[in-house]
Structures are given as C-alpha cells and as structure tokens.
Write a protein that holds these residues in place. Structure first.
Motif, PDB file in Angstrom:
ATOM      1  N   GLY A 227      63.061  56.439 141.282  1.00 52.11           N
ATOM      2  CA  GLY A 227      63.346  56.657 142.687  1.00 52.11           C
ATOM      3  C   GLY A 227      64.033  57.987 142.915  1.00 52.11           C
ATOM      4  O   GLY A 227      64.101  58.834 142.011  1.00 52.11           O
ATOM      5  N   THR A 228      64.548  58.181 144.130  1.00 51.57           N
ATOM      6  CA  THR A 228      65.165  59.453 144.526  1.00 51.57           C
ATOM      7  C   THR A 228      66.671  59.294 144.692  1.00 51.57           C
ATOM      8  O   THR A 228      67.152  58.317 145.274  1.00 51.57           O
ATOM      9  CB  THR A 228      64.550  59.955 145.847  1.00 51.57           C
ATOM     10  OG1 THR A 228      63.159  60.183 145.650  1.00 51.57           O
ATOM     11  CG2 THR A 228      65.213  61.257 146.289  1.00 51.57           C
ATOM     12  N   GLY A 229      67.394  60.266 144.182  1.00 51.28           N
ATOM     13  CA  GLY A 229      68.844  60.298 144.325  1.00 51.28           C
ATOM     14  C   GLY A 229      69.295  61.689 144.703  1.00 51.28           C
ATOM     15  O   GLY A 229      68.475  62.560 145.030  1.00 51.28           O
ATOM     16  N   GLN A 230      70.604  61.909 144.640  1.00 50.72           N
ATOM     17  CA  GLN A 230      71.159  63.201 145.020  1.00 50.72           C
ATOM     18  C   GLN A 230      72.152  63.686 143.979  1.00 50.72           C
ATOM     19  O   GLN A 230      72.769  62.889 143.258  1.00 50.72           O
ATOM     20  CB  GLN A 230      71.847  63.123 146.379  1.00 50.72           C
ATOM     21  CG  GLN A 230      70.889  62.831 147.514  1.00 50.72           C
ATOM     22  CD  GLN A 230      71.426  63.275 148.852  1.00 50.72           C
ATOM     23  OE1 GLN A 230      72.002  64.350 148.973  1.00 50.72           O
ATOM     24  NE2 GLN A 230      71.237  62.456 149.858  1.00 50.72           N
ATOM     25  N   VAL A 231      72.296  65.005 143.932  1.00 47.49           N
ATOM     26  CA  VAL A 231      73.240  65.660 143.023  1.00 47.49           C
ATOM     27  C   VAL A 231      74.043  66.665 143.830  1.00 47.49           C
ATOM     28  O   VAL A 231      73.488  67.376 144.671  1.00 47.49           O
ATOM     29  CB  VAL A 231      72.511  66.388 141.870  1.00 47.49           C
ATOM     30  CG1 VAL A 231      73.511  67.066 140.944  1.00 47.49           C
ATOM     31  CG2 VAL A 231      71.620  65.420 141.099  1.00 47.49           C
ATOM     32  N   GLU A 232      75.344  66.714 143.596  1.00 47.41           N
ATOM     33  CA  GLU A 232      76.186  67.753 144.196  1.00 47.41           C
ATOM     34  C   GLU A 232      77.093  68.324 143.118  1.00 47.41           C
ATOM     35  O   GLU A 232      77.760  67.569 142.398  1.00 47.41           O
ATOM     36  CB  GLU A 232      77.026  67.220 145.353  1.00 47.41           C
ATOM     37  CG  GLU A 232      77.860  68.324 146.002  1.00 47.41           C
ATOM     38  CD  GLU A 232      78.397  67.955 147.369  1.00 47.41           C
ATOM     39  OE1 GLU A 232      79.610  68.145 147.570  1.00 47.41           O
ATOM     40  OE2 GLU A 232      77.621  67.492 148.218  1.00 47.41           O
ATOM     41  N   LEU A 233      77.104  69.657 143.005  1.00 48.46           N
ATOM     42  CA  LEU A 233      77.858  70.327 141.948  1.00 48.46           C
ATOM     43  C   LEU A 233      78.675  71.467 142.529  1.00 48.46           C
ATOM     44  O   LEU A 233      78.177  72.246 143.344  1.00 48.46           O
ATOM     45  CB  LEU A 233      76.906  70.893 140.885  1.00 48.46           C
ATOM     46  CG  LEU A 233      76.009  69.891 140.151  1.00 48.46           C
ATOM     47  CD1 LEU A 233      74.980  70.626 139.311  1.00 48.46           C
ATOM     48  CD2 LEU A 233      76.841  68.952 139.281  1.00 48.46           C
ATOM     49  N   ASP A 234      79.917  71.579 142.096  1.00 46.93           N
ATOM     50  CA  ASP A 234      80.752  72.738 142.402  1.00 46.93           C
ATOM     51  C   ASP A 234      80.557  73.739 141.277  1.00 46.93           C
ATOM     52  O   ASP A 234      80.813  73.432 140.105  1.00 46.93           O
ATOM     53  CB  ASP A 234      82.228  72.336 142.504  1.00 46.93           C
ATOM     54  CG  ASP A 234      82.502  71.482 143.732  1.00 46.93           C
ATOM     55  OD1 ASP A 234      81.869  71.724 144.765  1.00 46.93           O
ATOM     56  OD2 ASP A 234      83.344  70.561 143.649  1.00 46.93           O
ATOM     57  N   MET A 235      80.115  74.940 141.633  1.00 42.41           N
ATOM     58  CA  MET A 235      79.744  75.945 140.650  1.00 42.41           C
ATOM     59  C   MET A 235      80.784  77.061 140.618  1.00 42.41           C
ATOM     60  O   MET A 235      81.358  77.417 141.651  1.00 42.41           O
ATOM     61  CB  MET A 235      78.380  76.549 140.995  1.00 42.41           C
ATOM     62  CG  MET A 235      77.264  75.537 141.189  1.00 42.41           C
ATOM     63  SD  MET A 235      76.846  74.691 139.657  1.00 42.41           S
ATOM     64  CE  MET A 235      76.523  76.079 138.569  1.00 42.41           C
ATOM     65  N   ARG A 236      80.986  77.631 139.427  1.00 42.69           N
ATOM     66  CA  ARG A 236      81.930  78.750 139.291  1.00 42.69           C
ATOM     67  C   ARG A 236      81.517  79.623 138.118  1.00 42.69           C
ATOM     68  O   ARG A 236      81.187  79.110 137.042  1.00 42.69           O
ATOM     69  CB  ARG A 236      83.348  78.205 139.066  1.00 42.69           C
ATOM     70  CG  ARG A 236      84.429  79.259 138.993  1.00 42.69           C
ATOM     71  CD  ARG A 236      85.797  78.608 139.193  1.00 42.69           C
ATOM     72  NE  ARG A 236      86.103  77.680 138.126  1.00 42.69           N
ATOM     73  CZ  ARG A 236      87.010  77.913 137.167  1.00 42.69           C
ATOM     74  NH1 ARG A 236      87.680  79.053 137.161  1.00 42.69           N
ATOM     75  NH2 ARG A 236      87.257  77.020 136.240  1.00 42.69           N
ATOM     76  N   VAL A 237      81.536  80.945 138.319  1.00 36.69           N
ATOM     77  CA  VAL A 237      81.344  81.881 137.208  1.00 36.69           C
ATOM     78  C   VAL A 237      82.732  82.129 136.617  1.00 36.69           C
ATOM     79  O   VAL A 237      83.574  82.769 137.237  1.00 36.69           O
ATOM     80  CB  VAL A 237      80.715  83.209 137.679  1.00 36.69           C
ATOM     81  CG1 VAL A 237      80.491  84.135 136.484  1.00 36.69           C
ATOM     82  CG2 VAL A 237      79.394  82.951 138.404  1.00 36.69           C
ATOM     83  N   VAL A 238      82.982  81.590 135.428  1.00 36.42           N
ATOM     84  CA  VAL A 238      84.347  81.583 134.894  1.00 36.42           C
ATOM     85  C   VAL A 238      84.649  82.735 133.942  1.00 36.42           C
ATOM     86  O   VAL A 238      85.819  83.072 133.738  1.00 36.42           O
ATOM     87  CB  VAL A 238      84.640  80.247 134.179  1.00 36.42           C
ATOM     88  CG1 VAL A 238      84.568  79.089 135.160  1.00 36.42           C
ATOM     89  CG2 VAL A 238      83.669  80.012 133.031  1.00 36.42           C
ATOM     90  N   ALA A 239      83.641  83.339 133.355  1.00 35.30           N
ATOM     91  CA  ALA A 239      83.932  84.388 132.365  1.00 35.30           C
ATOM     92  C   ALA A 239      82.682  85.195 132.068  1.00 35.30           C
ATOM     93  O   ALA A 239      81.552  84.784 132.369  1.00 35.30           O
ATOM     94  CB  ALA A 239      84.459  83.765 131.067  1.00 35.30           C
TER      95      ALA A 239
END
Length: 311
Positions: A227-239
C-alpha cells in the motif's frame, strides 16, 4: 504616705513606658519582618519572570491534518508544473514556496529552461552566507546513457557483505534518469522508483546546492506492494570530509536525515547518512540506512561505491 504614692506613680509610669517601648520594638520588628518577606517574595517573582523570559517559548506541534492538506496542495501544484517548458509557472511556484518541498527541483528546472533561452539564472531561492560552509557545490546533473555505478552493500552490525550490484543509465529525459535495474531518479538523484519496485512521489532528499549548515525538510509518498504511506525527513548538511571507499578517496559532503515513515507497514523511525562529492560523481559515494520499528531494527545497511564510469 504622699511620698509612697509618688514612688508608686513613678514606678507605674516607668513600667508603662517600658511596656510601650517593648510594644513599639515588637511592632517595628514585625513590620521589618513583613517588609523583608515582601521583598523576598518580589525578588523570587522577578527571578521566576527572568527565567521564563530566558526559556524558549514552548513549541506547539502543528496540526497534522493541516500539515497534510498543505503538503497535498503543494504536491498537486508541483505535479502540474514539474515538466513545464516555460519559466513562468516555475517562477510563480518559487515565489509562492521559496523554501518549499520542491523548491530545489523547481530551481533546477528553471535553470535548464533559462539556459535554453540564453538567459541567466534567476536567483529566487536565497540562502544566508555561512563563513563556515567550507565551500559550496552544485549537484551534477549531466547524466549520459552508459553512465555506470557499482555498489557494495554490507550489514552495519555484522559487517558482512549482503550484495554487490551495478546500475547503468539507459535513458535520460529533461526530468528523469532510468537505469537498467528498473530504478528511476530525477536529475538530482532523488529516487522515483527503486530496484525492488517501490515508487516515490517527487521528493527533495538530495538538493541542488550543497553547503555545510544547509537545512531543509522533505515529505513524500511511498507506494509498495502493501500500500501507500508517507515519509518525512529533516535534512542537514553536517560536514565536508574525506571518505574512502573501494572506488577511491573523495572530499564529500555528509548529509544527515532524521524522521519517520508510516503506512500499512506501521510507523518506522528513519535515520540516514549520505556522502556525496557532486563535483566528481553524480551518484552518492556512500550511504547508511538505519530503520527501527519500536525496539526492533528492520534495516541497517551501508552502500559503498566500488567503481563508476561517467561520460
């Protein structure tokens, strides 16, 4: 008798004066203690107020229904204009969503259109200057049929090799890159379809421009056989750091992703690290994928670039 009466009167007056003095002293002491208690109370109130002012305001969790409606609205708009060959719709989107979920994809498409028209890039999405950025890089998007990337997959816990696979580009359009394994990505490398058949709505996991300190959030849909779901991600360029893999040593940007996925499979905590050297390799150099469902680990893999060929 008169002298005795006078002496008694004198003593009475002295005793009266002493009582009055004692009472006055007691009253003065009582008032002093009251004033002292009042001052202490005021000081405590002022201290409490100072501490409240220093503390950050409580973060109110956004209404999930409102967040979902806003996401669906923005996704619908982007789906309609993502293949536009005119700059107008893309510029309108960027003006409406300057830090939107698809703003870097829109900027890339706008840049390509303006280049074909012989015009310079329009800088709509602005980023604050960061003296600690250690340089910036732009994603490599010049994919060619025949470009090939071989990866080795190992388990993060056992360090045992799971598989080695090669992906070769078979088709490139204005928006997508298709590989012989069935994987499809956009020009930034964001997956639209995986080797195992999972499908993703447009996502902004990988950006157009890399700079240490850059932050953004991506939200997208994922469709599997369940089936279908959702994804949410907080992204950061750390180095920006050196990384050595079988394909060599690279000066790479390290991206960190923290978030969740939810769907028919339940709720999953997602953590991912990705290393990219966009000035040298269009695909990622290495990635680590770690997913948990409650206390249970359901994924813990590392991909490393073994070799690559780019035209």
């Amino acid at each position: 008798a008169q002298r005795a009466a006078e002496e008694a009167e004198r003593r009475r007056r002295e005793e009266q004066a002493m009582r009055e003095a004692r009472l006055a002293q007691e009253e003065a002491t009582r008032k002093y203690q009251q004033e002292l208690a009042l001052l202490e109370k005021q000081r405590a109130q002022e201290e409490a107020e100072r501490r409240r002012e220093q503390q950050p305001a409580p973060i109110r969790k956004p209404d999930p229904n409102l967040v979902e409606r806003q996401f669906e609205e923005e996704l619908t708009i982007w789906e309609k204009i993502k293949s536009s060959r005119e700059p107008g719709p893309l510029e309108d989107y960027l003006l409406r969503y300057p830090s939107g979920r698809f703003s870097e994809l829109a900027q890339l498409q706008l840049d390509r259109i303006l280049a074909t028209l012989g015009e310079k890039r329009v800088e709509i999405v602005s980023a604050a200057e960061n003296p600690y950025s250690k340089g910036t890089s732009v994603a490599g998007t010049r994919y060619r049929v025949g470009d090939s990337y071989t990866y080795r997959v190992t388990d993060l816990y056992t360090k045992l090799e799971v598989e080695t696979f090669t992906q070769t580009v078979t088709k490139v359009t204005d928006t997508d890159v298709t590989y012989d394994t069935g994987m499809v990505t956009d020009l930034l490398g964001n997956q639209l379809r995986t080797r195992d058949g999972r499908r993703f709505s447009p996502a902004q996991f990988l950006p157009l421009e890399f700079a240490v300190g850059k932050r953004w959030t991506t939200r997208f849909k994922i469709t599997t056989q369940r089936g279908t779901g959702q994804v949410e991600l907080d992204m950061r360029v750390v180095a920006r750091e050196k990384i050595t893999v079988p394909a060599g040593t690279f000066e790479a940007f390290r991206l960190e992703a923290q978030g969740w996925s939810s769907g028919p499979w339940g709720s999953t905590q997602v953590t991912r690290n990705v290393w990219l050297a966009p000035d040298r390799v269009r695909r990622w150099i290495a990635s680590e994928d770690f997913r948990k469902s409650g206390p249970r680990v359901i994924a813990s893999e590392r991909e490393e670039l073994v070799s690559y060929k780019q035209h």
